[in-house]
Design an enzyme around this catalytic site. Structure first.
Site, PDB file in Angstrom:
ATOM      1  N   HIS A 118      14.225 -23.127   3.292  1.00 23.62           N
ATOM      2  CA  HIS A 118      13.046 -22.857   4.267  1.00 23.62           C
ATOM      3  C   HIS A 118      13.835 -23.220   5.671  1.00 23.62           C
ATOM      4  O   HIS A 118      13.419 -22.366   6.709  1.00 23.62           O
ATOM      5  CB  HIS A 118      11.881 -23.472   4.043  1.00 23.62           C
ATOM      6  CG  HIS A 118      10.731 -23.160   5.157  1.00 23.62           C
ATOM      7  ND1 HIS A 118      10.434 -21.771   5.001  1.00 23.62           N
ATOM      8  CD2 HIS A 118      10.082 -23.786   5.938  1.00 23.62           C
ATOM      9  CE1 HIS A 118       9.157 -21.795   5.668  1.00 23.62           C
ATOM     10  NE2 HIS A 118       9.124 -22.798   6.504  1.00 23.62           N
TER      11      HIS A 118
ATOM     12  N   SER B 226       9.271 -19.974  10.429  1.00 22.96           N
ATOM     13  CA  SER B 226       7.987 -20.542   9.674  1.00 22.96           C
ATOM     14  C   SER B 226       6.742 -20.064  10.534  1.00 22.96           C
ATOM     15  O   SER B 226       6.623 -18.983  10.843  1.00 22.96           O
ATOM     16  CB  SER B 226       8.333 -22.052   9.419  1.00 22.96           C
ATOM     17  OG  SER B 226       7.031 -22.602   8.441  1.00 22.96           O
TER      18      SER B 226
ATOM     19  N   ASP C  88      14.098 -20.547  -0.563  1.00 21.80           N
ATOM     20  CA  ASP C  88      13.087 -20.929   0.320  1.00 21.80           C
ATOM     21  C   ASP C  88      11.470 -21.089  -0.193  1.00 21.80           C
ATOM     22  O   ASP C  88      11.466 -20.772  -1.256  1.00 21.80           O
ATOM     23  CB  ASP C  88      13.032 -19.590   1.254  1.00 21.80           C
ATOM     24  CG  ASP C  88      12.134 -19.796   2.706  1.00 21.80           C
ATOM     25  OD1 ASP C  88      11.638 -20.854   2.920  1.00 21.80           O
ATOM     26  OD2 ASP C  88      12.250 -18.809   3.418  1.00 21.80           O
TER      27      ASP C  88
END
Length: 337
Positions: free
Chosen positions: A312, A146, A285
């Site tokens: 994610h 991320s 995601d």
């Protein structure tokens, strides 16, 4: 006769080379690096900034002179805790791994000067951590998830001469493109839910308990982590997030983009990344997996890993595919493949 001699000479060379490659034993891997009282590999690293010196928390597990993986957590201002999943996989492969709380995160110093919360300063922080821990181009891997993926890309664009390999997990190369994909995910939700969310957002009521509950139940459980119950390390990371930094840089939530990263875009610069690079995308995601695959073709030496059941946090909800793929990439890079 000459060909037989050549074959024998080649065999001898292989035997000599093999003998010179010392295999890491369990004792070597877990050998103490420091004298004195042992503190489970934890080291507070001093970080020089324009507004003073602060310390960041790191924890090194294992010793491997060839493979040292620095984990960059998301957020910004989440914690290393949700990345503890790697403790069940990297040590048994003999990989040295370094957990790390970036400045402002729970286990590190938490200064309040807002000038510190820029991508450029975080890049310099990572470089100082690298130097302090003795990581170099022969062994240094970055694995960022991320926001950690943004940080990994930015670090590579400035300091890739110090990197052996880069792993970008669940992060697109453009926040505007991420925002567009977020709109795609919104369009797949029930209309009444979207209307409710937009009503709260129009009034800026991002902290309203009802709004937060809707985002968590309807979005996070589908696109952030799809396990029926949050793993304890993930729950701890959520509990410990530094919300002021997170909102300042990312925005109100993973569902609503904003903050200082709003216009961040490095798509055009990806070809400048020449070190071996793995991008990881997942079907559910918050980031577009097709974009992640595209990224792997833009960097000079890229590979792509797709997690068909992941979100994610594919390191948790598609763990087997994720870990096997990441480990394979590290081993292939170590072998020069």
């Amino acid at each position: 006769m000459r060909s037989i001699k050549n074959i024998l000479f080649l065999i001898l060379l292989i035997q000599v080379f093999s003998c010179n490659q010392k295999q890491t034993t369990v004792a070597d891997y877990f050998a103490h690096k420091d004298s004195g009282v042992q503190v489970a590999g934890i080291k507070m690293v001093p970080i020089q900034t324009p507004v003073g010196t602060f310390k960041v928390w790191t924890k090194t597990i294992g010793n491997n002179p060839r493979i040292k993986v620095l984990l960059l957590h998301g957020g910004p201002a989440m914690t290393h805790e949700y990345m503890e999943a790697f403790e069940s996989f990297f040590p048994k492969e003999g990989f040295e791994m370094i957990e790390y709380d970036q400045l402002g995160s729970y286990y590190s110093d938490q200064p309040t000067d807002s000038s510190l919360w820029t991508t450029e300063r975080f890049v310099e922080e990572v470089e100082q951590v690298r130097v302090a821990l003795g990581l170099n181009k022969d062994n240094f891997y970055i694995l960022g998830n991320s926001w950690g993926g943004i940080l990994g890309m930015e670090y590579a664009l400035k300091y890739q001469q110090h990197l052996k390999g880069l792993i970008i997990c669940n992060m697109m190369a453009s926040i505007p493109d991420y925002e567009k994909y977020n709109a795609v995910l919104r369009s797949q939700m029930r209309a009444s839910l979207v209307d409710s969310l937009q009503a709260y957002e129009a009034k800026g009521q991002f902290k309203d308990p009802t709004y937060q509950s809707l985002v968590f139940q309807e979005y996070y459980t589908q696109h952030l982590c799809r396990l029926p119950e949050l793993p304890d390390p993930v729950a701890r990371a959520f509990k410990h997030v530094n919300e002021s930094i997170y909102v300042m840089m990312q925005g109100p939530s993973e569902f609503k983009v904003g903050g200082r990263l709003l216009t961040w875009d490095r798509k055009a610069d990806l070809p400048k990344i020449t070190v071996p690079t793995l991008t990881v995308g997942a079907r559910y995601d918050t980031m577009d997996p097709a974009h992640m695959e595209w990224m792997s073709k833009q960097v000079k030496n890229g590979k792509y890993l797709y997690c068909p059941n992941g979100s994610h946090l594919a390191m948790w909800d598609d763990q087997k595919v994720f870990m096997e793929g990441v480990i394979k990439f590290i081993k292939e890079t170590d072998a020069g493949e």
